[in-house]
Design a protein around this motif. Structure first.
Motif, PDB file in Angstrom:
ATOM      1  N   CYS A  64      99.715  43.807  -9.311  1.00  9.26           N
ATOM      2  CA  CYS A  64     101.008  44.251  -8.796  1.00  9.26           C
ATOM      3  C   CYS A  64     101.932  43.054  -8.561  1.00  9.26           C
ATOM      4  CB  CYS A  64     100.789  45.028  -7.497  1.00  9.26           C
ATOM      5  SG  CYS A  64     102.292  45.564  -6.661  1.00  9.26           S
ATOM      6  N   ARG A  65     101.396  42.025  -7.932  1.00 10.59           N
ATOM      7  CA  ARG A  65     102.216  40.836  -7.648  1.00 10.59           C
ATOM      8  C   ARG A  65     102.631  40.101  -8.918  1.00 10.59           C
ATOM      9  NH1 ARG A  65     100.396  37.729  -2.217  1.00 10.59           N
ATOM     10  NH2 ARG A  65     100.339  39.531  -0.837  1.00 10.59           N
ATOM     11  N   ASN A  66     101.782  40.156  -9.932  1.00 15.23           N
ATOM     12  CA  ASN A  66     102.075  39.457 -11.178  1.00 15.23           C
ATOM     13  C   ASN A  66     102.955  40.268 -12.125  1.00 15.23           C
ATOM     14  OD1 ASN A  66     100.600  37.198 -10.475  1.00 15.23           O
ATOM     15  ND2 ASN A  66      98.702  37.999 -11.322  1.00 15.23           N
ATOM     16  N   SER A  67     103.169  41.527 -11.790  1.00 20.61           N
ATOM     17  CA  SER A  67     103.994  42.360 -12.663  1.00 20.61           C
ATOM     18  C   SER A  67     105.449  41.927 -12.565  1.00 20.61           C
ATOM     19  CB  SER A  67     103.849  43.839 -12.291  1.00 20.61           C
ATOM     20  OG  SER A  67     104.491  44.095 -11.064  1.00 20.61           O
ATOM     21  N   LEU A  69     104.152  45.787  -0.303  1.00 19.11           N
ATOM     22  CA  LEU A  69     103.911  46.970  -1.116  1.00 19.11           C
ATOM     23  C   LEU A  69     102.622  46.802  -1.920  1.00 19.11           C
ATOM     24  CD1 LEU A  69     104.710  49.718  -2.269  1.00 19.11           C
ATOM     25  CD2 LEU A  69     106.113  48.495  -3.955  1.00 19.11           C
ATOM     26  N   CYS A  70     102.455  45.653  -2.542  1.00 25.79           N
ATOM     27  CA  CYS A  70     101.248  45.394  -3.330  1.00 25.79           C
ATOM     28  C   CYS A  70      99.997  45.431  -2.463  1.00 25.79           C
ATOM     29  CB  CYS A  70     101.365  44.052  -4.047  1.00 25.79           C
ATOM     30  SG  CYS A  70     102.654  44.021  -5.323  1.00 25.79           S
ATOM     31  N   ARG A  71     100.084  44.891  -1.265  1.00 22.23           N
ATOM     32  CA  ARG A  71      98.963  44.906  -0.324  1.00 22.23           C
ATOM     33  C   ARG A  71      98.617  46.345   0.052  1.00 22.23           C
ATOM     34  NH1 ARG A  71     101.210  42.102   3.507  1.00 22.23           N
ATOM     35  NH2 ARG A  71     101.070  40.233   2.240  1.00 22.23           N
ATOM     36  N   CYS A  72      99.642  47.155   0.310  1.00 17.39           N
ATOM     37  CA  CYS A  72      99.422  48.559   0.663  1.00 17.39           C
ATOM     38  C   CYS A  72      98.754  49.311  -0.476  1.00 17.39           C
ATOM     39  CB  CYS A  72     100.759  49.209   1.035  1.00 17.39           C
ATOM     40  SG  CYS A  72     100.610  50.954   1.485  1.00 17.39           S
ATOM     41  N   ILE A  73      99.232  49.095  -1.683  1.00 13.37           N
ATOM     42  CA  ILE A  73      98.658  49.764  -2.848  1.00 13.37           C
ATOM     43  C   ILE A  73      97.191  49.375  -3.006  1.00 13.37           C
ATOM     44  CG2 ILE A  73      98.752  49.927  -5.378  1.00 13.37           C
ATOM     45  CD1 ILE A  73     101.844  49.619  -5.082  1.00 13.37           C
ATOM     46  N   GLN A  74      96.872  48.106  -2.779  1.00 13.43           N
ATOM     47  CA  GLN A  74      95.478  47.653  -2.857  1.00 13.43           C
ATOM     48  C   GLN A  74      94.621  48.356  -1.812  1.00 13.43           C
ATOM     49  OE1 GLN A  74      93.796  45.521  -5.026  1.00 13.43           O
ATOM     50  NE2 GLN A  74      92.005  46.248  -3.924  1.00 13.43           N
ATOM     51  N   GLN A  75      95.143  48.505  -0.613  1.00 10.61           N
ATOM     52  CA  GLN A  75      94.373  49.172   0.441  1.00 10.61           C
ATOM     53  C   GLN A  75      94.097  50.625   0.085  1.00 10.61           C
ATOM     54  OE1 GLN A  75      96.802  48.307   3.872  1.00 10.61           O
ATOM     55  NE2 GLN A  75      95.724  46.401   4.290  1.00 10.61           N
ATOM     56  N   SER A 110      93.862  47.814 -12.900  1.00  7.23           N
ATOM     57  CA  SER A 110      94.730  46.641 -12.734  1.00  7.23           C
ATOM     58  C   SER A 110      95.250  46.137 -14.079  1.00  7.23           C
ATOM     59  CB  SER A 110      94.000  45.517 -11.996  1.00  7.23           C
ATOM     60  OG  SER A 110      92.987  44.946 -12.802  1.00  7.23           O
ATOM     61  N   LYS A 111      94.483  46.335 -15.129  1.00  7.40           N
ATOM     62  CA  LYS A 111      94.909  45.902 -16.465  1.00  7.40           C
ATOM     63  C   LYS A 111      96.067  46.750 -16.986  1.00  7.40           C
ATOM     64  CE  LYS A 111      90.314  44.192 -17.389  1.00  7.40           C
ATOM     65  NZ  LYS A 111      89.022  44.481 -17.999  1.00  7.40           N
ATOM     66  N   TRP A 112      96.227  47.939 -16.427  1.00  4.75           N
ATOM     67  CA  TRP A 112      97.291  48.830 -16.867  1.00  4.75           C
ATOM     68  C   TRP A 112      98.667  48.349 -16.428  1.00  4.75           C
ATOM     69  CZ3 TRP A 112      94.718  54.135 -15.286  1.00  4.75           C
ATOM     70  CH2 TRP A 112      93.555  54.302 -16.034  1.00  4.75           C
ATOM     71  N   PHE A 113      98.730  47.486 -15.426  1.00  2.89           N
ATOM     72  CA  PHE A 113     100.020  46.947 -14.988  1.00  2.89           C
ATOM     73  C   PHE A 113     100.663  46.141 -16.121  1.00  2.89           C
ATOM     74  CE2 PHE A 113      98.402  48.085 -10.909  1.00  2.89           C
ATOM     75  CZ  PHE A 113      99.489  48.200 -10.062  1.00  2.89           C
ATOM     76  N   ALA A 114      99.851  45.346 -16.807  1.00  2.00           N
ATOM     77  CA  ALA A 114     100.360  44.505 -17.890  1.00  2.00           C
ATOM     78  C   ALA A 114     100.417  45.255 -19.222  1.00  2.00           C
ATOM     79  CB  ALA A 114      99.484  43.261 -18.042  1.00  2.00           C
ATOM     80  N   ASP A 115      99.588  46.277 -19.374  1.00  2.00           N
ATOM     81  CA  ASP A 115      99.515  47.004 -20.639  1.00  2.00           C
ATOM     82  C   ASP A 115      99.416  48.506 -20.373  1.00  2.00           C
ATOM     83  OD1 ASP A 115      99.162  47.843 -23.233  1.00  2.00           O
ATOM     84  OD2 ASP A 115      97.238  46.817 -23.531  1.00  2.00           O
ATOM     85  N   PRO A 116     100.544  49.167 -20.090  1.00  2.00           N
ATOM     86  CA  PRO A 116     100.527  50.603 -19.781  1.00  2.00           C
ATOM     87  C   PRO A 116      99.944  51.474 -20.896  1.00  2.00           C
ATOM     88  CG  PRO A 116     102.669  49.650 -19.260  1.00  2.00           C
ATOM     89  CD  PRO A 116     101.884  48.602 -19.993  1.00  2.00           C
ATOM     90  N   HIS A 117      99.938  50.966 -22.117  1.00  2.00           N
ATOM     91  CA  HIS A 117      99.373  51.738 -23.235  1.00  2.00           C
ATOM     92  C   HIS A 117      97.884  52.015 -23.010  1.00  2.00           C
ATOM     93  CE1 HIS A 117      98.896  53.378 -27.216  1.00  2.00           C
ATOM     94  NE2 HIS A 117      97.900  52.535 -27.446  1.00  2.00           N
ATOM     95  N   ARG A 118      97.194  51.097 -22.337  1.00  2.00           N
ATOM     96  CA  ARG A 118      95.772  51.306 -22.042  1.00  2.00           C
ATOM     97  C   ARG A 118      95.579  52.543 -21.168  1.00  2.00           C
ATOM     98  NH1 ARG A 118      93.412  45.304 -20.719  1.00  2.00           N
ATOM     99  NH2 ARG A 118      91.581  45.770 -21.972  1.00  2.00           N
ATOM    100  N   ALA A 119      96.509  52.760 -20.239  1.00  2.00           N
ATOM    101  CA  ALA A 119      96.435  53.946 -19.384  1.00  2.00           C
ATOM    102  C   ALA A 119      96.575  55.211 -20.222  1.00  2.00           C
ATOM    103  CB  ALA A 119      97.517  53.899 -18.309  1.00  2.00           C
ATOM    104  N   GLN A 120      97.491  55.194 -21.186  1.00  2.00           N
ATOM    105  CA  GLN A 120      97.688  56.350 -22.043  1.00  2.00           C
ATOM    106  C   GLN A 120      96.464  56.620 -22.909  1.00  2.00           C
ATOM    107  OE1 GLN A 120     100.099  58.600 -21.816  1.00  2.00           O
ATOM    108  NE2 GLN A 120     100.696  57.366 -20.062  1.00  2.00           N
TER     109      GLN A 120
END
Length: 106
Positions: free
Chosen positions: A34-37, A46-52, A67-77
Motif C-alpha cells: 500500500c505504501r509503495n503504491s 490508511l495503509c496501517r489500518c488496511i494491514q490490521q 499484496s502483489k495485486w497492488f503493483a499488478d491488478p491483472h493478477r487479481a483478475q
C-alpha cells in the motif's frame, strides 16, 4: 493483599498491551504494498489500518499474494476468473477483506 492484586493486574495489562502492539511495529506485506503504491490515498495511517484488517481476515500467505495485486491488478483478475477452487476461496476472502477494510478504514 488488595494492593498486590492491583499491581499484578496492572502489570499484566501493561505486558498484554505491549505484546499486542509489538507485532504491528513491523509493516506487513499489505501495508508495504500500500505504501509503495502510486495511489495518492496511500497514507501511512490508511495503509496501517488496511494491514490490521488483513491480519484478521487473511492468512500470511494470502496477504503476500494479495499484496502483489497492488503493483499488478491483472493478477487479481486472473484469480477472480480462475476455475480453481483455491482461487475461488481466496477471491471470496479477498472480497470480505476489501469490504471490511473500506468500512473500517474509510
Amino acid at each position: 493483599m488488595m494492593i498486590v492484586f492491583r499491581l499484578t493486574l496492572t502489570a499484566c495489562l501493561c505486558v498484554t498491551s505491549t505484546l499486542f502492539i509489538a507485532p504491528t511495529a513491523e509493516a506487513g506485506a499489505i501495508e508495504r504494498a500500500c505504501r509503495n503504491s502510486n495511489r495518492s490515498a496511500a497514507e501511512a495511517n490508511l495503509c496501517r489500518c488496511i494491514q490490521q484488517v488483513a491480519e484478521g481476515r487473511l492468512t500470511k500467505s494470502e496477504q503476500r499474494t494479495v499484496s502483489k495485486w497492488f503493483a499488478d491488478p491483472h493478477r487479481a483478475q486472473e484469480v477472480r476468473q480462475s476455475a480453481r477452487s483455491s482461487d475461488a476461496r481466496l477471491w471470496k476472502k479477498y472480497k470480505v477483506f476489501g469490504s471490511d477494510a473500506e468500512r473500517i478504514c474509510g
